[in-house]
Design a protein around this motif. Structure first.
Motif, mmCIF file in Angstrom:
data_model
loop_
_atom_site.group_PDB
_atom_site.id
_atom_site.type_symbol
_atom_site.label_atom_id
_atom_site.label_comp_id
_atom_site.label_asym_id
_atom_site.label_seq_id
_atom_site.Cartn_x
_atom_site.Cartn_y
_atom_site.Cartn_z
ATOM 1 N N PRO A 1 2.576 -13.862 3.403
ATOM 2 C CA PRO A 1 3.027 -12.467 3.256
ATOM 3 C C PRO A 1 1.874 -11.487 3.482
ATOM 4 O O PRO A 1 0.750 -11.718 3.038
ATOM 5 C CB PRO A 1 3.520 -12.411 1.806
ATOM 6 C CG PRO A 1 2.750 -13.491 1.111
ATOM 7 C CD PRO A 1 2.593 -14.588 2.120
ATOM 8 N N ILE A 2 2.159 -10.404 4.186
ATOM 9 C CA ILE A 2 1.159 -9.367 4.454
ATOM 10 C C ILE A 2 1.664 -8.052 3.859
ATOM 11 O O ILE A 2 2.754 -7.587 4.197
ATOM 12 C CB ILE A 2 0.910 -9.213 5.968
ATOM 13 C CG1 ILE A 2 0.341 -10.519 6.541
ATOM 14 C CG2 ILE A 2 -0.055 -8.050 6.232
ATOM 15 C CD1 ILE A 2 0.171 -10.498 8.051
ATOM 16 N N TRP A 3 0.864 -7.467 2.978
ATOM 17 C CA TRP A 3 1.228 -6.199 2.347
ATOM 18 C C TRP A 3 0.412 -5.032 2.911
ATOM 19 O O TRP A 3 0.958 -4.013 3.273
ATOM 20 C CB TRP A 3 1.021 -6.284 0.828
ATOM 21 C CG TRP A 3 1.925 -7.257 0.158
ATOM 22 C CD1 TRP A 3 3.245 -7.089 -0.140
ATOM 23 C CD2 TRP A 3 1.582 -8.576 -0.300
ATOM 24 N NE1 TRP A 3 3.748 -8.208 -0.756
ATOM 25 C CE2 TRP A 3 2.753 -9.139 -0.872
ATOM 26 C CE3 TRP A 3 0.415 -9.331 -0.297
ATOM 27 C CZ2 TRP A 3 2.774 -10.416 -1.425
ATOM 28 C CZ3 TRP A 3 0.429 -10.603 -0.847
ATOM 29 C CH2 TRP A 3 1.596 -11.135 -1.396
ATOM 30 N N ASP A 4 -0.890 -5.177 2.926
ATOM 31 C CA ASP A 4 -1.801 -4.149 3.437
ATOM 32 C C ASP A 4 -1.513 -2.788 2.782
ATOM 33 O O ASP A 4 -1.311 -1.781 3.457
ATOM 34 C CB ASP A 4 -1.692 -4.047 4.963
ATOM 35 C CG ASP A 4 -2.873 -3.295 5.569
ATOM 36 O OD1 ASP A 4 -3.937 -3.236 4.920
ATOM 37 O OD2 ASP A 4 -2.727 -2.754 6.682
ATOM 38 N N GLU A 5 -1.525 -2.775 1.465
ATOM 39 C CA GLU A 5 -1.288 -1.548 0.700
ATOM 40 C C GLU A 5 -2.510 -1.246 -0.164
ATOM 41 O O GLU A 5 -3.118 -2.150 -0.740
ATOM 42 C CB GLU A 5 -0.046 -1.689 -0.182
ATOM 43 C CG GLU A 5 1.248 -1.873 0.602
ATOM 44 C CD GLU A 5 2.470 -1.896 -0.297
ATOM 45 O OE1 GLU A 5 2.518 -1.076 -1.250
ATOM 46 O OE2 GLU A 5 3.364 -2.733 -0.070
ATOM 47 N N THR A 6 -2.861 0.028 -0.255
ATOM 48 C CA THR A 6 -4.049 0.454 -1.000
ATOM 49 C C THR A 6 -3.646 1.306 -2.200
ATOM 50 O O THR A 6 -2.792 2.192 -2.086
ATOM 51 C CB THR A 6 -5.003 1.259 -0.093
ATOM 52 O OG1 THR A 6 -5.428 0.424 0.996
ATOM 53 C CG2 THR A 6 -6.233 1.720 -0.871
ATOM 54 N N PHE A 7 -4.287 1.031 -3.327
ATOM 55 C CA PHE A 7 -4.027 1.775 -4.554
ATOM 56 C C PHE A 7 -5.338 2.345 -5.089
ATOM 57 O O PHE A 7 -6.407 1.760 -4.903
ATOM 58 C CB PHE A 7 -3.396 0.872 -5.618
ATOM 59 C CG PHE A 7 -2.158 0.164 -5.154
ATOM 60 C CD1 PHE A 7 -1.032 0.877 -4.776
ATOM 61 C CD2 PHE A 7 -2.116 -1.223 -5.085
ATOM 62 C CE1 PHE A 7 0.117 0.232 -4.345
ATOM 63 C CE2 PHE A 7 -0.978 -1.879 -4.659
ATOM 64 C CZ PHE A 7 0.144 -1.151 -4.287
#
Length: 228
Positions: A182-188
């Motif tokens: 799985p690839i999310w590539d989300e920044t928080f």
């Protein structure tokens, strides 16, 4: 030697550093709310322990972070229950080579001078931190149960645990039917006022619209251990 918990003045006159006290969860919270400084001051010269309430017949756990915020040295947990509270405990003591001993922040050690109050304290005791975390991807995630034939719908939850000002949670979108890569590539982004008191907790969960999401993997560590 274990003795009955009393206020700091009584303890100073009648106890020694060899005397420890154990407080039930509700008793601890009562003292923490009524006289937080008195409670913290006692942790500067003797050991205090907090244990789960007797009504926890399901072996659930108290939140140890609250105890640590007040300088409590020992937060007893039901280790037969592998929940988020136990995961946070693993993370808390990951520092200092996982030896089981970590140094408190100066404002807890010198509470007589700082008058530190976890419920209401100024922001100048610690150096605030802006933490940016990018969740990129995962590989070879396990199924929620050994006998399960369902392919996971994974997502990642990132949470900060510490003083109330810093408690914050973010989570990625779930990826349908993909536990392989799985690839999310989300920044928080997290703004942390008291990084010395904060833990970061990563949890990978299997999204389920019909029931509770199953935990597939987790990792916890003190925020101060994170390297750029």
């Amino acid at each position: 030697m274990n003795v009955r918990y009393k206020d700091n003045n009584y303890a100073k006159n009648n106890y020694t550093p060899f005397h420890s006290s154990s407080l039930a969860e509700k008793t601890f919270l009562k003292h923490a709310e009524e006289n937080p400084l008195d409670l913290i001051l006692q942790t500067t010269w003797r050991l205090l322990r907090v244990y789960p309430d007797g009504l926890r017949q399901d072996s659930s756990n108290l939140d140890p972070v609250i105890s640590w915020n007040f300088g409590i040295q020992m937060a007893a947990l039901n280790y037969q229950t592998d929940d988020d509270m136990v995961a946070l405990c693993y993370g808390k003591f990951r520092d200092n080579g996982c030896c089981g001993y970590i140094l408190k922040p100066d404002y807890l050690i010198n509470a007589q001078k700082t008058k530190f109050n976890p419920w209401d304290c100024p922001s100048n005791f610690d150096e605030p931190l802006i933490l940016k975390i990018t969740i990129i991807s995962g590989q070879f995630l396990p199924r929620s149960h050994a006998e399960s034939k369902d392919i996971p719908d994974p997502y990642v939850k990132v949470s900060i645990h510490g003083l109330s000002y810093d408690q914050h949670t973010e989570k990625t979108q779930f990826i349908e039917n993909n536990g392989f890569n799985p690839i999310w590539d989300e920044t928080f982004e997290f703004r942390i006022r008291y990084p010395q008191m904060a833990l970061i907790y990563f949890t990978v969960l299997d999204y389920d619209p019909m029931s509770d999401d199953d935990r597939l993997a987790y990792f916890s560590a003190p925020v101060t251990m994170i390297q750029q």
